[in-house]
Design an enzyme around this catalytic site. Structure first.
Site, PDB file in Angstrom:
ATOM      1  N   LYS A  79      40.703  33.491  41.086  1.00 50.78           N
ATOM      2  CA  LYS A  79      40.904  33.791  39.665  1.00 50.78           C
ATOM      3  C   LYS A  79      42.009  32.908  39.106  1.00 50.78           C
ATOM      4  O   LYS A  79      43.143  32.928  39.593  1.00 50.78           O
ATOM      5  CB  LYS A  79      41.364  35.239  39.529  1.00 50.78           C
ATOM      6  CG  LYS A  79      40.339  36.187  38.975  1.00 50.78           C
ATOM      7  CD  LYS A  79      40.912  37.576  39.011  1.00 50.78           C
ATOM      8  CE  LYS A  79      40.387  38.424  37.896  1.00 50.78           C
ATOM      9  NZ  LYS A  79      40.983  39.766  37.952  1.00 50.78           N
TER      10      LYS A  79
HETATM   11  C1  E4P Z   1      39.516  41.921  35.564  1.00 51.99           C
HETATM   12  O1  E4P Z   1      39.270  41.105  36.414  1.00 51.99           O
HETATM   13  C2  E4P Z   1      40.824  42.582  35.387  1.00 51.99           C
HETATM   14  O2  E4P Z   1      41.339  42.876  36.654  1.00 51.99           O
HETATM   15  C3  E4P Z   1      40.740  43.887  34.657  1.00 51.99           C
HETATM   16  O3  E4P Z   1      39.444  44.203  34.225  1.00 51.99           O
HETATM   17  C4  E4P Z   1      41.824  44.148  33.681  1.00 51.99           C
HETATM   18  O4  E4P Z   1      41.623  45.404  33.091  1.00 51.99           O
HETATM   19  P1  E4P Z   1      42.745  46.218  32.315  1.00 51.99           P
HETATM   20  O5  E4P Z   1      42.777  45.742  30.914  1.00 51.99           O
HETATM   21  O6  E4P Z   1      42.293  47.646  32.409  1.00 51.99           O
HETATM   22  O7  E4P Z   1      44.040  45.981  33.039  1.00 51.99           O
END
Ligand code: E4P
Length: 215
Positions: free
Chosen positions: A83
């Site tokens: 990522k």
């Molecule tokens: C995605 O890869 C992220 O880890 C995640 O969906 C972030 O979500 P949040 O806004 O609930 O922290």
């Protein structure tokens, strides 16, 4: 649509994997921090469950740092997707990593133009954060519609991974739009399984079954 769990909890991942409904996992530094264990150990343990896609995030901020971390993370297990954040440095790192065959999940995407740039540099996934947009008074699902449309227009092979999902309606609408993947917290995935009428119906069937003569 592929269903991913947005967690670093090995216990929760194993539970959903055993139910047969899980296609992958996304983690981020916040989720990993909750586990109180070494990052690499968490990622290795998640990959060992057998999932084909496990996203692990870099924390460097320069292209060089991201590329070095990305190479390290990719080396942990064949299921790792690296990522990278949607920044100029993240785009540069993604182009290099993707060119080497590493699958990159471009994260923290909040506009369709950002998603298009991620696709152009060869990201395998692009992750629009819809819940965080909703929190700001902007409709996150409209962003998903725009990205899906643009990717279709230009035949981009980058998959749209809907992230920051807050409730089952997000999942339903993402599926109707035609997003490739939806990642969600454990409680949302459990809500997809449950329905009160299923429980009431099953209780009635089991009660009535007792009245059927046996033997
Ligand atoms: C995605 O890869 C992220 O880890 C995640 O969906 C972030 O979500 P949040 O806004 O609930 O922290």
């Amino acid at each position: 649509m592929k269903l991913f769990l947005d967690t670093a909890s090995v216990t929760d991942i194993r539970t959903m994997w055993d139910q047969g409904i899980l296609d992958g996992v996304t983690t981020n530094p916040t989720l990993v921090a909750k586990e109180g264990r070494k990052f690499e150990d968490v990622i290795r343990d998640i990959c060992a469950i057998g999932l084909p896609s496990v996203s692990a995030e870099v924390v460097g901020t320069t292209p060089e740092q991201m590329v070095a971390e990305g190479r390290h993370l990719r080396g942990l297990h064949k299921s790792v997707y690296v990522k990278c954040p949607m920044t100029p440095a993240g785009l540069k790192a993604t182009k290099i990593l993707a060119g080497e065959g590493t699958r990159v999940n471009m994260t923290l995407v909040f506009s369709a133009n950002q998603a298009m740039l991620a696709a152009k540099v060869g990201a395998a996934y692009v992750s629009p954060f819809i819940g965080r947009l909703d929190d700001q008074g902007q409709n996150g699902l409209e962003l998903v519609e725009d990205i899906v449309q643009i990717f279709r227009n230009y035949h981009f092979t980058t998959e749209v991974l809907v992230a920051s999902v807050r409730h089952p309606v997000h999942v339903l609408e993402a599926a109707k739009i035609g997003a490739d993947i939806c990642t969600m917290p454990m409680d949302v995935m459990q809500k997809l399984v449950q329905h009160p009428l299923t429980d009431i119906g099953l209780a009635r069937f089991l009660k009535d079954w007792e009245k059927v003569p046996k033997g």
